[in-house]
Design an enzyme around this catalytic site. Structure first.
Site, PDB file in Angstrom:
ATOM      1  CB  SER A 141      -0.924  -0.009   1.190  1.00  0.00           C
ATOM      2  OG  SER A 141      -2.062   0.747   1.036  1.00  0.00           O
ATOM      3  CD  GLU A 234      -5.426  -4.630  -3.649  1.00  0.00           C
ATOM      4  OE1 GLU A 234      -5.209  -3.375  -3.508  1.00  0.00           O
ATOM      5  OE2 GLU A 234      -4.691  -5.488  -3.777  1.00  0.00           O
ATOM      6  CG  HIS A 264      -5.409  -2.451  -0.149  1.00  0.00           C
ATOM      7  ND1 HIS A 264      -4.476  -1.978  -1.206  1.00  0.00           N
ATOM      8  CD2 HIS A 264      -4.991  -1.787   1.189  1.00  0.00           C
ATOM      9  CE1 HIS A 264      -3.623  -1.190  -0.677  1.00  0.00           C
ATOM     10  NE2 HIS A 264      -3.948  -1.105   0.506  1.00  0.00           N
TER      11      HIS A 264
END
Length: 294
Positions: A141, A234, A264
């Site tokens: 991320s 996602e 995610h």
């Protein structure tokens, strides 16, 4: 595919929803949710002064000498720590049999851009000064953004230690140009509101297409090989699709794998989710191969 495992996990998470509040309230909830996840046996964890915020150095027994993976945690530049992502970093170290430096960095809103990016670079500089001969960068991320951004800055500085990059659901498209930011309706982890909170905390007043903010718009030439994993569910899926395309256009070896049905940063839940561990093990094999290459 263990979608039943993921569904069970998401149901458990739904029973403990995030609090209604600002970044600091979310941070405490996130820490409590993740810090107790187990780590594999046979690894030693030492706290080291790598960069302004420090880091956990995770050492598997018999680790290959002179090699290091630096792992940058996710959390939108607002949440998370080396501890919340210890299960990913420790399993990566165990599977690769390579030391992993799980780097902390200063968080927003107390510390806005470029604090996290500068701290990420400082962790890499610490590793170079410590004498590691070959270094790989990884992250999920926001940590994927930091890994790629650090590689670009290190390349500009003439660094010769970087061997490979592994990006898990990297957060790169802050301007939401990708279609999946708008047409993925079943993302169980991220929402436009949550992303807006993160960006507002870390990037107030910043140009969201500035290459210093996101390497999606940077010069990508000269980077080492890159492996990218992203889930099909996602909102950020197109971040990975776009960066893979741009890396290849810059003559950088890049492999993208889209994991069907995954959410995610599903690697966070590797002890409970087979696909989480499988992704970590695949990345470990990739990084080890490049770190030990002659």
């Amino acid at each position: 595919m263990s979608l039943a495992e993921l569904d069970t996990l998401l149901e458990m998470m739904a029973a403990n929803p995030p609090p209604h509040g600002g970044p600091l309230e979310l941070r405490g909830w996130f820490e409590a949710m993740h810090e107790a996840l187990p780590v594999p046996e046979g690894v030693e964890i030492r706290r080291v002064a790598a960069g302004p915020a420090g880091a956990d150095l995770i050492l598997p027994a018999g680790a290959a000498p002179g090699r290091l993976i630096i792992y940058y945690h996710g959390g939108g530049f607002v949440l998370g720590s080396a501890r919340t992502h210890r299960t990913v970093a420790a399993n990566l170290a165990h599977a690769a049999n390579i030391a992993v430096l799980a780097a902390d960095y200063r968080l927003a809103p107390e510390h806005v851009f470029p604090a996290a990016h500068d701290d990420a670079l400082a962790a890499h500089q610490w590793a170079v000064a410590a004498g590691y001969e070959a270094i790989a960068l990884a992250g999920d991320s926001a940590g994927g953004n930091l890994a790629l951004s650090t590689a670009i800055r290190a390349r500009h500085a003439g660094d010769q230690t970087l061997a490979a990059l592994a990006l898990m659901s990297p957060a790169l498209d802050f301007a939401a140009d990708g279609e999946t930011h708008h047409n993925v309706a079943d993302d169980p982890i991220l929402s436009k509101e949550l992303i807006g909170l993160f960006l507002g905390a870390y990037l107030p007043g910043q140009d969201l297409r500035d290459p210093a903010v996101t390497p999606l718009f940077a010069d990508l030439s000269g980077l080492p090989p890159v492996l990218i994993h992203v889930g099909s569910r996602e909102m950020l899926r197109d971040d990975s699709v776009t960066i893979a395309r741009k890396l290849r256009a810059a003559n950088v070896w890049a492999e993208l794998r889209i994991w069907d049905g995954m959410c995610h940063s599903w690697q966070l839940y590797a002890p409970l989710l087979r696909e989480g561990m499988a992704s970590i093990e695949e990345m470990a094999l990739f990084l080890r191969g490049h770190l030990l290459a002659p």
